[in-house]
Design a protein around this motif. Sequence first.
Motif, PDB file in Angstrom:
ATOM      1  N   ILE A   1       1.299  12.088   1.387  1.00  0.00           N
ATOM      2  CA  ILE A   1       2.499  11.137   0.980  1.00  0.00           C
ATOM      3  C   ILE A   1       3.591  12.074   0.650  1.00  0.00           C
ATOM      4  CG2 ILE A   1       3.537   9.440  -0.848  1.00  0.00           C
ATOM      5  CD1 ILE A   1       1.336   8.521   1.237  1.00  0.00           C
ATOM      6  N   PRO A   2       4.765  11.950   1.239  1.00  0.00           N
ATOM      7  CA  PRO A   2       5.818  12.872   0.877  1.00  0.00           C
ATOM      8  C   PRO A   2       6.583  12.571  -0.537  1.00  0.00           C
ATOM      9  CG  PRO A   2       6.663  10.634   2.361  1.00  0.00           C
ATOM     10  CD  PRO A   2       5.167  10.711   2.146  1.00  0.00           C
TER      11      PRO A   2
ATOM     12  N   GLY B   1       1.760   8.886  -6.120  1.00  0.00           N
ATOM     13  CA  GLY B   1       1.926  10.207  -5.563  1.00  0.00           C
ATOM     14  C   GLY B   1       0.394  10.596  -5.174  1.00  0.00           C
ATOM     15  N   VAL B   2      -0.289   9.686  -4.663  1.00  0.00           N
ATOM     16  CA  VAL B   2      -1.570  10.114  -3.972  1.00  0.00           C
ATOM     17  C   VAL B   2      -1.709   9.801  -2.376  1.00  0.00           C
ATOM     18  CG1 VAL B   2      -2.515   9.236  -6.201  1.00  0.00           C
ATOM     19  CG2 VAL B   2      -2.443   7.692  -4.300  1.00  0.00           C
TER      20      VAL B   2
ATOM     21  N   THR C   1      11.250   5.039   3.565  1.00  0.00           N
ATOM     22  CA  THR C   1      10.048   5.852   3.366  1.00  0.00           C
ATOM     23  C   THR C   1       8.774   4.862   3.467  1.00  0.00           C
ATOM     24  OG1 THR C   1      11.232   7.380   2.013  1.00  0.00           O
ATOM     25  CG2 THR C   1       8.942   7.648   1.891  1.00  0.00           C
ATOM     26  N   ILE C   2       9.052   3.919   2.414  1.00  0.00           N
ATOM     27  CA  ILE C   2       7.899   2.695   2.466  1.00  0.00           C
ATOM     28  C   ILE C   2       7.375   2.345   4.090  1.00  0.00           C
ATOM     29  CG2 ILE C   2       7.346   0.308   2.103  1.00  0.00           C
ATOM     30  CD1 ILE C   2       8.721   1.088  -0.619  1.00  0.00           C
ATOM     31  N   GLU C   3       8.595   2.029   4.872  1.00  0.00           N
ATOM     32  CA  GLU C   3       8.426   1.553   5.984  1.00  0.00           C
ATOM     33  C   GLU C   3       7.717   2.969   7.006  1.00  0.00           C
ATOM     34  OE1 GLU C   3       8.041  -0.641   9.615  1.00  0.00           O
ATOM     35  OE2 GLU C   3       8.586  -1.320   7.391  1.00  0.00           O
ATOM     36  N   THR C   4       8.080   3.996   6.913  1.00  0.00           N
ATOM     37  CA  THR C   4       7.645   4.972   7.612  1.00  0.00           C
ATOM     38  C   THR C   4       6.030   5.228   7.343  1.00  0.00           C
ATOM     39  OG1 THR C   4       9.478   6.219   7.833  1.00  0.00           O
ATOM     40  CG2 THR C   4       7.637   7.522   8.072  1.00  0.00           C
ATOM     41  N   VAL C   5       5.704   5.405   5.917  1.00  0.00           N
ATOM     42  CA  VAL C   5       4.475   5.460   5.584  1.00  0.00           C
ATOM     43  C   VAL C   5       3.269   4.334   6.034  1.00  0.00           C
ATOM     44  CG1 VAL C   5       2.787   5.547   3.480  1.00  0.00           C
ATOM     45  CG2 VAL C   5       4.917   6.882   3.732  1.00  0.00           C
TER      46      VAL C   5
ATOM     47  N   VAL D   1       0.947  -1.307  -0.003  1.00  0.00           N
ATOM     48  CA  VAL D   1      -0.015  -0.044   0.046  1.00  0.00           C
ATOM     49  C   VAL D   1       0.741   1.288  -0.060  1.00  0.00           C
ATOM     50  CG1 VAL D   1      -1.549   1.479   1.403  1.00  0.00           C
ATOM     51  CG2 VAL D   1      -2.196  -1.078   0.978  1.00  0.00           C
ATOM     52  N   ALA D   2       2.002   1.287   1.039  1.00  0.00           N
ATOM     53  CA  ALA D   2       2.755   2.499   0.885  1.00  0.00           C
ATOM     54  C   ALA D   2       3.467   2.663  -0.551  1.00  0.00           C
ATOM     55  CB  ALA D   2       3.829   2.244   2.231  1.00  0.00           C
ATOM     56  N   MET D   3       4.034   1.536  -0.847  1.00  0.00           N
ATOM     57  CA  MET D   3       4.811   1.752  -2.310  1.00  0.00           C
ATOM     58  C   MET D   3       3.975   2.181  -3.355  1.00  0.00           C
ATOM     59  SD  MET D   3       6.821  -1.324  -4.362  1.00  0.00           S
ATOM     60  CE  MET D   3       5.327  -2.307  -4.416  1.00  0.00           C
TER      61      MET D   3
END
Length: 202
Positions: A171-172, A137-138, A180-184, A129-131
Amino acid sequence: MYNLLYYLFYAFFKLFFRLEIIGANNLPRKGGVIIAANHVSLWDPPVLGTAIAGVRQPIHFMAKQELFSPKFFGYILKKLYTFPVRRGMADRNAIRTAIGLLEAGKVVALFPEGTRSKTGKLGPAQPGVAMIALKAGVPIVPAAIVGTNRIGKPPFWLPKLRVIFGQPITIPAGEADKNTIETVSQQTMAAIAALLNTGQKI
Protein backbone atom coordinates in the motif's frame (compact mmCIF):
# COMPACT_ATOMS: atom_id res chain seq x y z
CA MET A 1 -14.01 -22.77 20.48
CA TYR A 2 -12.05 -21.17 17.64
CA ASN A 3 -9.28 -23.79 17.56
CA LEU A 4 -11.80 -26.64 17.84
CA LEU A 5 -13.81 -25.34 14.88
CA TYR A 6 -10.65 -24.86 12.84
CA TYR A 7 -9.68 -28.52 13.19
CA LEU A 8 -13.25 -29.69 12.55
CA PHE A 9 -13.62 -27.52 9.43
CA TYR A 10 -10.17 -28.49 8.17
CA ALA A 11 -10.98 -32.20 8.47
CA PHE A 12 -14.42 -31.68 6.92
CA PHE A 13 -13.20 -29.69 3.90
CA LYS A 14 -10.23 -31.98 3.33
CA LEU A 15 -12.24 -35.18 3.57
CA PHE A 16 -15.34 -34.23 1.59
CA PHE A 17 -14.11 -31.43 -0.68
CA ARG A 18 -10.40 -32.22 -1.08
CA LEU A 19 -9.55 -28.65 -0.06
CA GLU A 20 -6.34 -27.45 -1.70
CA ILE A 21 -4.52 -24.40 -0.35
CA ILE A 22 -2.11 -22.73 -2.75
CA GLY A 23 0.27 -19.87 -2.04
CA ALA A 24 -0.01 -19.92 1.76
CA ASN A 25 3.62 -18.76 1.84
CA ASN A 26 2.32 -15.38 0.57
CA LEU A 27 0.59 -14.77 3.91
CA PRO A 28 2.74 -12.57 6.18
CA ARG A 29 3.59 -14.41 9.41
CA LYS A 30 3.18 -11.29 11.53
CA GLY A 31 1.78 -7.79 11.37
CA GLY A 32 -1.57 -6.43 10.27
CA VAL A 33 -2.81 -7.66 6.89
CA ILE A 34 -6.04 -7.67 4.90
CA ILE A 35 -7.03 -10.82 3.04
CA ALA A 36 -9.25 -9.75 0.13
CA ALA A 37 -11.22 -12.49 -1.62
CA ASN A 38 -14.03 -13.04 -4.09
CA HIS A 39 -17.43 -13.96 -2.63
CA VAL A 40 -19.82 -16.41 -4.32
CA SER A 41 -21.22 -18.53 -1.48
CA LEU A 42 -22.12 -18.66 2.20
CA TRP A 43 -19.39 -21.30 2.40
CA ASP A 44 -16.69 -18.72 1.61
CA PRO A 45 -15.98 -17.44 5.17
CA PRO A 46 -15.40 -20.88 6.75
CA VAL A 47 -13.40 -22.11 3.73
CA LEU A 48 -11.24 -18.97 3.63
CA GLY A 49 -10.87 -18.91 7.42
CA THR A 50 -9.74 -22.54 7.42
CA ALA A 51 -7.16 -21.85 4.70
CA ILE A 52 -5.71 -18.85 6.55
CA ALA A 53 -5.78 -20.39 10.03
CA GLY A 54 -3.08 -22.89 9.13
CA VAL A 55 -0.68 -19.94 8.96
CA ARG A 56 -2.20 -17.14 11.04
CA GLN A 57 -4.99 -17.04 13.59
CA PRO A 58 -7.34 -15.77 14.71
CA ILE A 59 -8.89 -14.27 11.58
CA HIS A 60 -11.33 -11.42 12.00
CA PHE A 61 -14.29 -11.30 9.62
CA MET A 62 -16.75 -8.50 8.95
CA ALA A 63 -20.35 -9.75 8.66
CA LYS A 64 -23.68 -8.03 8.01
CA GLN A 65 -25.46 -6.74 11.11
CA GLU A 66 -28.50 -8.97 10.55
CA LEU A 67 -26.49 -12.12 11.27
CA PHE A 68 -25.98 -11.00 14.88
CA SER A 69 -29.66 -11.54 15.72
CA PRO A 70 -30.78 -13.44 17.73
CA LYS A 71 -28.37 -12.52 20.49
CA PHE A 72 -27.15 -16.09 21.04
CA PHE A 73 -26.02 -16.36 17.41
CA GLY A 74 -24.41 -12.94 17.73
CA TYR A 75 -22.56 -14.17 20.80
CA ILE A 76 -21.19 -17.15 18.85
CA LEU A 77 -20.06 -14.93 15.97
CA LYS A 78 -18.22 -12.61 18.33
CA LYS A 79 -16.49 -15.60 19.91
CA LEU A 80 -15.32 -16.46 16.40
CA TYR A 81 -13.79 -12.97 16.01
CA THR A 82 -16.52 -11.64 13.70
CA PHE A 83 -17.72 -8.05 13.98
CA PRO A 84 -20.86 -6.46 12.48
CA VAL A 85 -21.22 -4.01 9.61
CA ARG A 86 -24.32 -2.17 8.44
CA ARG A 87 -24.53 -2.64 4.70
CA GLY A 88 -25.72 0.00 2.24
CA MET A 89 -23.95 2.79 4.10
CA ALA A 90 -20.52 3.87 5.30
CA ASP A 91 -20.45 2.16 8.70
CA ARG A 92 -17.86 4.20 10.58
CA ASN A 93 -17.88 1.87 13.59
CA ALA A 94 -17.08 -1.18 11.45
CA ILE A 95 -14.36 0.75 9.61
CA ARG A 96 -12.81 1.91 12.90
CA THR A 97 -12.95 -1.64 14.26
CA ALA A 98 -11.16 -3.03 11.19
CA ILE A 99 -8.48 -0.31 11.28
CA GLY A 100 -7.92 -0.85 15.01
CA LEU A 101 -7.46 -4.59 14.54
CA LEU A 102 -5.01 -4.08 11.68
CA GLU A 103 -3.01 -1.51 13.60
CA ALA A 104 -2.78 -4.05 16.44
CA GLY A 105 -1.19 -6.54 14.01
CA LYS A 106 -4.25 -8.71 13.39
CA VAL A 107 -5.55 -10.45 10.25
CA VAL A 108 -8.80 -9.12 8.80
CA ALA A 109 -10.53 -10.99 5.96
CA LEU A 110 -12.80 -8.88 3.74
CA PHE A 111 -14.79 -9.32 0.54
CA PRO A 112 -14.16 -6.23 -1.65
CA GLU A 113 -17.37 -6.71 -3.65
CA GLY A 114 -19.37 -6.11 -0.47
CA THR A 115 -21.86 -8.90 -1.20
CA ARG A 116 -22.09 -12.31 -2.82
CA SER A 117 -21.97 -12.55 -6.59
CA LYS A 118 -25.16 -14.19 -7.85
CA THR A 119 -23.55 -15.10 -11.19
CA GLY A 120 -20.24 -16.42 -9.87
CA LYS A 121 -18.43 -13.71 -11.79
CA LEU A 122 -16.21 -11.18 -10.07
CA GLY A 123 -17.99 -7.87 -9.55
CA PRO A 124 -16.62 -4.36 -9.00
CA ALA A 125 -14.94 -3.47 -5.72
CA GLN A 126 -16.51 -1.20 -3.15
CA PRO A 127 -14.03 1.41 -1.84
CA GLY A 128 -13.97 0.04 1.73
CA VAL A 129 -11.12 -2.48 1.51
CA ALA A 130 -8.71 -0.08 -0.19
CA MET A 131 -9.64 2.75 2.17
CA ILE A 132 -9.13 0.60 5.27
CA ALA A 133 -5.77 -0.68 3.98
CA LEU A 134 -4.59 2.86 3.23
CA LYS A 135 -5.68 4.24 6.60
CA ALA A 136 -4.16 1.31 8.53
CA GLY A 137 -1.03 1.20 6.36
CA VAL A 138 -1.15 -2.57 5.86
CA PRO A 139 -0.70 -4.80 2.79
CA ILE A 140 -3.54 -6.57 1.00
CA VAL A 141 -3.17 -10.25 0.15
CA PRO A 142 -5.52 -11.14 -2.74
CA ALA A 143 -7.20 -14.53 -2.54
CA ALA A 144 -9.36 -16.61 -4.89
CA ILE A 145 -11.93 -19.07 -3.56
CA VAL A 146 -12.84 -21.65 -6.20
CA GLY A 147 -15.66 -24.20 -6.10
CA THR A 148 -17.85 -23.07 -3.19
CA ASN A 149 -20.66 -21.93 -5.51
CA ARG A 150 -21.01 -25.52 -6.75
CA ILE A 151 -21.46 -27.17 -3.35
CA GLY A 152 -24.66 -29.20 -3.28
CA LYS A 153 -25.47 -28.55 -6.93
CA PRO A 154 -25.64 -31.35 -9.51
CA PRO A 155 -23.63 -32.84 -11.02
CA PHE A 156 -20.89 -31.68 -8.62
CA TRP A 157 -22.44 -31.99 -5.12
CA LEU A 158 -19.00 -32.32 -3.51
CA PRO A 159 -16.73 -30.21 -5.74
CA LYS A 160 -13.02 -29.85 -5.18
CA LEU A 161 -12.32 -26.59 -3.35
CA ARG A 162 -9.29 -24.37 -3.79
CA VAL A 163 -8.07 -21.27 -2.03
CA ILE A 164 -5.23 -19.47 -3.79
CA PHE A 165 -3.29 -16.64 -2.16
CA GLY A 166 -1.40 -14.11 -4.27
CA GLN A 167 1.57 -11.88 -3.59
CA PRO A 168 0.89 -9.11 -1.05
CA ILE A 169 -0.04 -5.75 -2.55
CA THR A 170 2.05 -3.02 -0.97
CA ILE A 171 0.00 0.00 0.00
CA PRO A 172 1.43 3.41 -0.97
CA ALA A 173 2.13 5.87 1.82
CA GLY A 174 0.05 9.03 1.94
CA GLU A 175 -3.56 10.14 2.19
CA ALA A 176 -6.47 7.84 1.30
CA ASP A 177 -7.70 10.15 -1.45
CA LYS A 178 -10.27 9.11 -4.06
CA ASN A 179 -7.74 8.44 -6.84
CA THR A 180 -5.50 6.30 -4.63
CA ILE A 181 -8.48 4.31 -3.32
CA GLU A 182 -9.60 3.66 -6.89
CA THR A 183 -6.10 2.59 -7.96
CA VAL A 184 -5.68 0.18 -5.03
CA SER A 185 -9.20 -1.20 -5.57
CA GLN A 186 -8.52 -1.91 -9.25
CA GLN A 187 -5.15 -3.47 -8.45
CA THR A 188 -6.76 -5.73 -5.83
CA MET A 189 -9.57 -6.90 -8.11
CA ALA A 190 -7.18 -7.50 -11.01
CA ALA A 191 -5.05 -9.70 -8.74
CA ILE A 192 -8.09 -11.67 -7.53
CA ALA A 193 -9.28 -12.11 -11.14
CA ALA A 194 -5.87 -13.47 -12.18
CA LEU A 195 -5.90 -15.95 -9.28
CA LEU A 196 -9.43 -17.07 -10.16
CA ASN A 197 -8.38 -17.64 -13.74
CA THR A 198 -5.47 -19.75 -12.54
CA GLY A 199 -7.60 -21.71 -10.09
CA GLN A 200 -10.24 -22.57 -12.66
CA LYS A 201 -7.63 -23.93 -15.06
CA ILE A 202 -5.89 -26.26 -12.63
